[in-house]
Design a protein around this motif. Structure first.
Motif, PDB file in Angstrom:
ATOM      1  N   ALA A 187      -0.436  -6.643   1.033  1.00  0.00           N
ATOM      2  CA  ALA A 187      -1.401  -7.678   0.673  1.00  0.00           C
ATOM      3  C   ALA A 187      -0.669  -8.948   0.245  1.00  0.00           C
ATOM      4  N   TYR A 188      -1.108 -10.063   0.778  1.00  0.00           N
ATOM      5  CA  TYR A 188      -0.528 -11.357   0.439  1.00  0.00           C
ATOM      6  C   TYR A 188      -1.583 -12.195  -0.249  1.00  0.00           C
ATOM      7  N   SER A 243       0.861  -1.178   0.000  1.00  0.00           N
ATOM      8  CA  SER A 243       0.000   0.000   0.000  1.00  0.00           C
ATOM      9  C   SER A 243       0.895   1.225   0.000  1.00  0.00           C
ATOM     10  N   PRO A 244       0.377   2.344  -0.508  1.00  0.00           N
ATOM     11  CA  PRO A 244       1.180   3.564  -0.495  1.00  0.00           C
ATOM     12  C   PRO A 244       1.434   3.958   0.959  1.00  0.00           C
ATOM     13  N   LEU A 245       2.406   4.787   1.221  1.00  0.00           N
ATOM     14  CA  LEU A 245       2.759   5.247   2.571  1.00  0.00           C
ATOM     15  C   LEU A 245       3.274   4.114   3.461  1.00  0.00           C
ATOM     16  N   PHE A 267      -3.720   7.677  -4.644  1.00  0.00           N
ATOM     17  CA  PHE A 267      -4.470   8.753  -4.004  1.00  0.00           C
ATOM     18  C   PHE A 267      -5.088   9.685  -5.040  1.00  0.00           C
ATOM     19  N   LEU A 268      -4.365   9.856  -6.132  1.00  0.00           N
ATOM     20  CA  LEU A 268      -4.869  10.719  -7.193  1.00  0.00           C
ATOM     21  C   LEU A 268      -6.209  10.180  -7.700  1.00  0.00           C
ATOM     22  N   ILE A 269      -6.220   8.875  -7.996  1.00  0.00           N
ATOM     23  CA  ILE A 269      -7.446   8.266  -8.504  1.00  0.00           C
ATOM     24  C   ILE A 269      -8.557   8.354  -7.469  1.00  0.00           C
ATOM     25  N   MET A 270      -8.189   8.110  -6.213  1.00  0.00           N
ATOM     26  CA  MET A 270      -9.184   8.163  -5.154  1.00  0.00           C
ATOM     27  C   MET A 270      -9.837   9.543  -5.100  1.00  0.00           C
ATOM     28  N   GLY A 271      -9.000  10.570  -5.115  1.00  0.00           N
ATOM     29  CA  GLY A 271      -9.520  11.940  -5.070  1.00  0.00           C
ATOM     30  C   GLY A 271     -10.397  12.230  -6.272  1.00  0.00           C
ATOM     31  N   TYR A 322     -14.152  -1.526  -5.188  1.00  0.00           N
ATOM     32  CA  TYR A 322     -13.152  -0.465  -5.056  1.00  0.00           C
ATOM     33  C   TYR A 322     -12.953  -0.045  -3.607  1.00  0.00           C
ATOM     34  N   LEU A 323     -14.015  -0.089  -2.802  1.00  0.00           N
ATOM     35  CA  LEU A 323     -13.902   0.449  -1.445  1.00  0.00           C
ATOM     36  C   LEU A 323     -12.872  -0.255  -0.556  1.00  0.00           C
ATOM     37  N   PRO A 324     -12.758  -1.602  -0.613  1.00  0.00           N
ATOM     38  CA  PRO A 324     -11.686  -2.217   0.171  1.00  0.00           C
ATOM     39  C   PRO A 324     -10.292  -1.719  -0.233  1.00  0.00           C
ATOM     40  N   ARG A 325     -10.114  -1.352  -1.500  1.00  0.00           N
ATOM     41  CA  ARG A 325      -8.819  -0.790  -1.932  1.00  0.00           C
ATOM     42  C   ARG A 325      -8.605   0.570  -1.290  1.00  0.00           C
ATOM     43  N   VAL A 326      -9.699   1.324  -1.143  1.00  0.00           N
ATOM     44  CA  VAL A 326      -9.590   2.607  -0.466  1.00  0.00           C
ATOM     45  C   VAL A 326      -9.130   2.382   0.979  1.00  0.00           C
ATOM     46  N   ALA A 327      -9.713   1.377   1.612  1.00  0.00           N
ATOM     47  CA  ALA A 327      -9.316   1.055   2.980  1.00  0.00           C
ATOM     48  C   ALA A 327      -7.843   0.659   3.028  1.00  0.00           C
ATOM     49  N   PHE A 328      -7.405  -0.097   2.028  1.00  0.00           N
ATOM     50  CA  PHE A 328      -6.009  -0.540   1.946  1.00  0.00           C
ATOM     51  C   PHE A 328      -5.088   0.661   1.813  1.00  0.00           C
ATOM     52  N   ASN A 329      -5.459   1.589   0.935  1.00  0.00           N
ATOM     53  CA  ASN A 329      -4.638   2.782   0.728  1.00  0.00           C
ATOM     54  C   ASN A 329      -4.558   3.651   1.972  1.00  0.00           C
ATOM     55  N   LEU A 330      -5.683   3.767   2.651  1.00  0.00           N
ATOM     56  CA  LEU A 330      -5.748   4.727   3.746  1.00  0.00           C
ATOM     57  C   LEU A 330      -5.375   4.138   5.086  1.00  0.00           C
TER      58      LEU A 330
END
Lengths: 266, 322, 473
Positions: free
Chosen positions: B292-293, B285-287, C71-75, C158-166
């Motif tokens: 993820a595995y 993930s970024p930051l 983050f760009l895509i998310m925004g 898509y939302l679980p990816r948002v959770a992953f990013n954040l």
């Protein structure tokens, strides 16, 4: 009642195989209780909605259905009450959703359990299926998301799997309605005893546990000769499940499993 | 049979009750460790002052909880032992709950549990046990008595007595003094981990589940260890933590470490983090957040502390997928 | 022999045997079951070559979660959904407004006043019908766009990816990454967001998610934000940029809400809910092409109409209350006027006014009726006696009419800004409060969830008003 679904394969099919009548939440009187179990995110709720005509929305993330939803449908002249259990990966932990699912399968005594499995990750789904087969006899597996599986280049020999598990296995895609009719046929066959299931019971002979299990199972079978799932009960006792212990103590664990036409569900 | 004497432990003012319960627990500890239960010993173990101890021991005798033996040692009555076990059970269950369900730092468990143990009634203790699935061991590796009061005697010994080079299991991590315990927690030393010990100049070197550490001398007394049970496997050579696995380097799960407990453990097991599962690091993930595995056909993201609980071995990347 | 629970020999034996089991026998059982699953799966599953679908999923995943593009895509995605909602809702909104409040209202009013006693006709038509008509025309169009768009994102995976990013961000403030899901859910409805917090396993992080959910602007508050932003902030720039400015302002308030979510999570996990995140595992399910029509259909029926229905149910009595307070006299002023006069000092100190505070008191059942309440009260207090005749005119002219009325009532850009902020930070609606109580089972945490945002709202609005006035002087 207006039909809420977009046109698809399952709607208004051949009358010879019986008509699906969606009853929504009106399940005041029913002939059979059917539990819907499965991993999260396998399209369990989609199947529930398709059968009952209800529109429970759940998104594409795990663990959304946490409360138990109920609905009804009629098929082949019988009325079914469908209980959508929370999606779980297993039946053994003390988490609230697994407790709800486990206790309904054990003590709610459904006439049939439909396990909804994701055809694209069968291994993980079989993990739960094998546990359900430990608990209850009458199971039908709905091999859902077959359309996705095909897109991923996954081929599944449903017949072989049915042979291995000892229960009917029906490939379907609840989203488009593919195979739902076949599923209803199998469900009817099992609840009316036209199909007899021979569930595959995995021997739980883990090192260090087998001896303890054997002793407990022997005792349980002696006191409750009718008990269909003594191994599982023994395991739950060893895992410290007080709900099961209470049922053993007051003797109610020993009642026979089938109770069709007996609407005594809490 | 309940005592017919009017005052019972539960009726006492909470300050007095706390002191008496601490003394009862100290006595139980003497029994388990096979120590002489003299007044001095009890004072040392309970942390109660000597004068208070003298009056409260007398009070406990009055309440029918303790018996003063002629030799100057103290012993339990049947009812007294039950009370002591209830308190111990409340303490260990509370610590288990804190470890599993809250994010409270490990060094604060003891303090919170110590307050809770004097406030819980028998039925509250039982309800907590049921909710936790009647666990058998607390996070320090100590057995939790059953509601019937049963628990096995510990079979551990100090790490200081351990002969180097031999594999063993960390059986107990003492949580007092809290600041020393916190250092052990920070090093990732918890009960249930397998180790091989080596003498080092500045303490004892432990090779614990894929990581090597040096335990400085001041921390050594906190650790008690035991030998492997016959059915237990020894430490695995070449195993690493999942968090150290690199991208495009497939691995296989060796085990889920005992430091991962409760609902988190069952969740990870159910998700397929079981021995023999093939595992791959697929997405960052970024930051530098979770990773993820892919395991058993699904992508699961874990944070670093969670991935630290999983022991894996590197697979030859040319091997066919399972 | 009586099988008393304490002396049951089977249970006793089980208790005895438990101690002799290997400590990790549970693991071994899971392992054994998995091994068997694996064997069975291998027997009946065959794979045809390397799946192209899988490759595509992996590539999409990299794109959506890389530090550069994630983050760009998310925004962009969130901004797009907002923009679609704000701009797209304009046309159907004004059409519905014309239909309900211009045409139907005038016609019904004539009919009612001809046949019913004046007070009843007033209560039914000027009170209840008008409030409900407003709610429908203001709320239905944005919801009919927002909910389906959101549901599509959800179904797509898509939302679980948002959770992953954040997650890293949430981790830093001591919360769980899945709080990103409940936060996102809260943009639809806070009560739904609070329920969705069940997906968080550990109680501490779950409580944080519940308490801070109110900082996600719910559907009932979007119309307030959109309308006020359009009227007050859109008007500050040339006409061709008005839509953009309004969108930017609303996006800014939503971002502020997100910042407050993080700030409060951080503060809570440093104080009353001290601790570190205890458990974390997040499944990233495969992307599934959503069934477009079905999704649109179910989200319209399920969410949009459900939420609208709820708003209507609350708008009817609220309309009656507004009409009543506006018509019951206390001495020589109306009850509404009397209350507004009392609330004005506090309101003005907060950069708001008495009407707004009264509207928030009336609108406790549902945020949706805040704007209708404000408008109706304002109109009532402006045009004495002839108010209802004017109110008909008001709706005809859409946002321009609103702007005119509010400016006549002495609203400034400061009032607009503070209303937007207060709409973000105030007590949750009564449904949400009740849901929080049901989910936590605790009066204490329900009170915290209610009072914390309200207190913050007072501080923020008071602070902004103070600085604004100070800069202007």
């Amino acid at each position: 009642m207006s039909d809420a679904c977009p046109p698809s394969a399952c709607d208004g099919c051949r009358a010879a195989r019986g008509e699906l009548e969606r009853l929504g939440i009106s399940v005041a009187r029913w002939d059979y209780v059917v539990a819907l179990a499965g991993n999260p995110n396998t399209g369990k709720s989609t199947l529930f909605n398709r059968l009952t005509g209800l529109r429970q929305h759940t998104g594409n993330w795990p663990g959304k259905t946490i409360a138990r939803a109920e609905g009804g449908f009629g098929y082949g002249g019988s009325r079914y009450k469908l209980v959508d259990l929370p999606g779980t990966y297993s039946l053994r932990s003390a988490s609230p959703d697994e407790t709800v699912a486990r206790e309904f399968l054990l003590f709610g005594r459904p006439d049939l359990t439909v396990v909804v499995a994701d055809a694209t990750s069968l291994e993980r789904n079989l993990n739960l299926t094998l546990q359900i087969l430990q608990v209850t006899d009458r199971v039908v597996m709905a091999l859902n998301l077959m359309d996705e599986a095909r897109a991923h280049g996954i081929l599944i020999d449903a017949r072989r799997m049915a042979g291995d598990l000892g229960i009917p296995v029906v490939p379907c895609a609840a989203r488009s309605g593919e195979g739902v009719e076949d599923l209803l046929v199998e469900m009817e066959a099992v609840v009316t005893n036209r199909t007899t299931t021979r569930p595959y019971r995995l021997k739980l002979d883990v090192p260090g546990v087998a001896a303890a299990m054997e002793q407990l199972v022997a005792k349980l079978e002696k006191r409750f000769p009718q008990l269909p799932n003594a191994e599982w009960i023994a395991l739950r006792l060893l895992e410290g499940d007080r709900a099961v212990a209470a049922k053993v103590a007051d003797g109610s664990i020993g009642f026979s499993q089938t109770n069709s036409l007996a609407p005594n569900l809490a | 049979m309940p005592e017919l004497n009017p005052p019972r432990l539960a009726d006492l003012a909470s300050a007095e009750r706390t002191v008496i319960e601490d003394l009862l627990r100290a006595l139980l500890e003497c029994e388990n460790r096979e120590l002489e239960a003299t007044e001095t010993q009890l004072v040392g173990l309970s942390g109660v002052s000597r004068e208070t101890a003298t009056t409260k021991l007398a009070r406990a005798t009055e309440l029918g909880l303790l018996i003063a033996e002629p030799s100057g040692r103290w012993g339990f009555t049947e009812g007294g032992r039950d009370e002591a076990i209830r308190v111990m059970r409340a303490h260990r269950l509370t610590e288990t709950k804190l470890a599993r369900e809250t994010g409270l730092a490990a060094e604060r468990w003891h303090e919170v549990a110590h307050t809770a143990e004097h406030r819980m009634t028998q039925s509250e203790v039982d309800a907590l046990a049921d909710r936790l699935g009647n666990p058998r061991f607390d996070p320090h590796g100590d057995p939790i008595p059953t509601r019937e009061g049963r628990f096995p005697a510990p079979q551990d010994r100090p790490l200081l007595d351990w002969s180097p080079g031999q594999p063993g299991v960390i059986a107990h991590v003492e949580d007092e003094p809290a600041e020393l315990f916190a250092r052990l927690v920070a090093m990732g030393v918890t009960a249930g981990l397998r180790f091989v010990s080596m003498r080092e100049d500045r303490g004892v070197g432990l090779f614990i589940e894929g990581r090597s550490l040096v335990i400085p001398p001041e921390l050594l007394p906190l650790l008690r260890v035991r030998s492997l049970h016959p059915e237990e496997k020894g430490p695995v050579a070449g195993a690493i933590r999942l968090s150290d696995l690199e991208t495009d380097e497939p691995g296989e799960v060796v085990t889920l470490l005992p430091s991962c407990t409760g609902s988190e453990r069952s969740r990870l097991l159910d998700l397929g983090f079981v021995p023999g599962s093939r595992i791959e690091r697929v997405l960052e993930s970024p930051l530098h957040g979770p990773v993820a595995y892919r395991v058993r056909g699904t992508m699961i993201a874990l944070r670093r502390p969670q991935a630290d609980h999983v022991l894996v071995s590197r697979l030859d990347s040319t091997r066919k997928p399972l | 022999m009586k099988p008393a629970p304490k002396t049951d020999d089977i249970l006793e034996m089980a208790e005895e045997l438990r101690w002799d089991l290997p400590r990790n026998f549970n693991d071994h059982l899971t392992e054994a079951i998995y091994a068997e699953s694996s064997r069975l799966a291998e027997r009946s599953v065959a794979r045809q070559g390397q799946s192209r679908r899988m490759d595509l999923q992996n590539r999409v995943d990299r794109l959506l979660t890389s530090p550069r593009t994630g983050f760009l895509i998310m925004g962009l995605v969130f901004a797009l959904v907002l923009w679609l909602t704000i701009v797209g809702a304009n046309y159907p909104s004004s059409w519905l407004g014309w239909l309900l409040t211009d045409q139907a209202y005038g016609w019904l009013r004539e009919l009612a006043f001809a046949y019913l006693p004046a007070w009843l006709a007033g209560l039914l038509i000027d009170g209840m019908f008008l409030a409900t008509g407003w709610v429908i025309s203001v709320m239905l169009p944005p919801m009919a766009i927002f909910f389906p768009a959101f549901t599509l994102l959800e179904d797509l995976g898509y939302l679980p990816r948002v959770a992953f990013n954040l997650d890293r961000v949430f981790h830093r403030v001591g919360a769980h990454g899945k709080q990103a899901l409940t936060t996102a859910m809260g943009y639809g409805c806070n009560a739904a967001g609070v329920i969705a917090a069940r997906v968080i396993d550990s109680p501490r992080e779950r409580l944080i998610a519940i308490i801070t959910n109110n900082f996600s602007l719910c559907n009932g508050r979007w119309p307030t934000q959109i309308l006020i932003a359009t009227v007050f902030l859109g008007a500050l720039v040339p006409a061709q940029f008005a839509g953009l400015a309004a969108t930017g302002a609303v996006f800014g308030v939503a971002l502020l809400g997100f910042a407050l979510t993080l700030l409060c999570s951080w503060a809570l996990s440093r104080t009353v809910l001290r601790g570190e995140a205890s458990t974390f595992s997040l499944e990233l399910p495969p992307y599934r092409p959503p069934n477009l029509w079905r999704t649109l259909y179910t989200s319209l029926i399920d969410r949009t109409l459900f939420v609208l229905w709820r708003a209507v149910v609350f708008a009817l009595p609220a309309g009656a209350v507004i009409w009543t307070v506006a018509n019951v006299m206390v001495g020589d002023v109306t009850l509404a006027g009397w209350m507004v006069t009392r609330l004005d000092p506090l309101g003005i100190f907060l950069g708001l006014n008495g009407v707004i505070l009264l509207a928030y008191i009336i609108a406790v059942p549902a945020n949706e009726i805040v704007i209708p309440s404000i408008l109706m009260l304002t109109v009532l207090l402006l045009g004495q006696g002839d108010a209802w005749a004017e109110s008909g005119v008001m709706f005809e002219t859409g946002t321009e009419g609103v702007s005119e009325i509010l400016q006549t009532a002495g609203w400034t850009a400061l009032t607009g800004v503070c209303l937007m902020l207060f709409s973000l930070c105030h007590n949750p609606c009564s449904t949400t409060i009740y849901t929080i109580y049901k989910e936590t089972g605790s009066v204490k945490w329900t009170a915290v969830s209610t009072l914390l945002p309200t207190a913050l709202g007072f501080i923020i609005c008071g602070g902004v008003a103070f600085v604004w006035r100070w800069v202007q002087v």
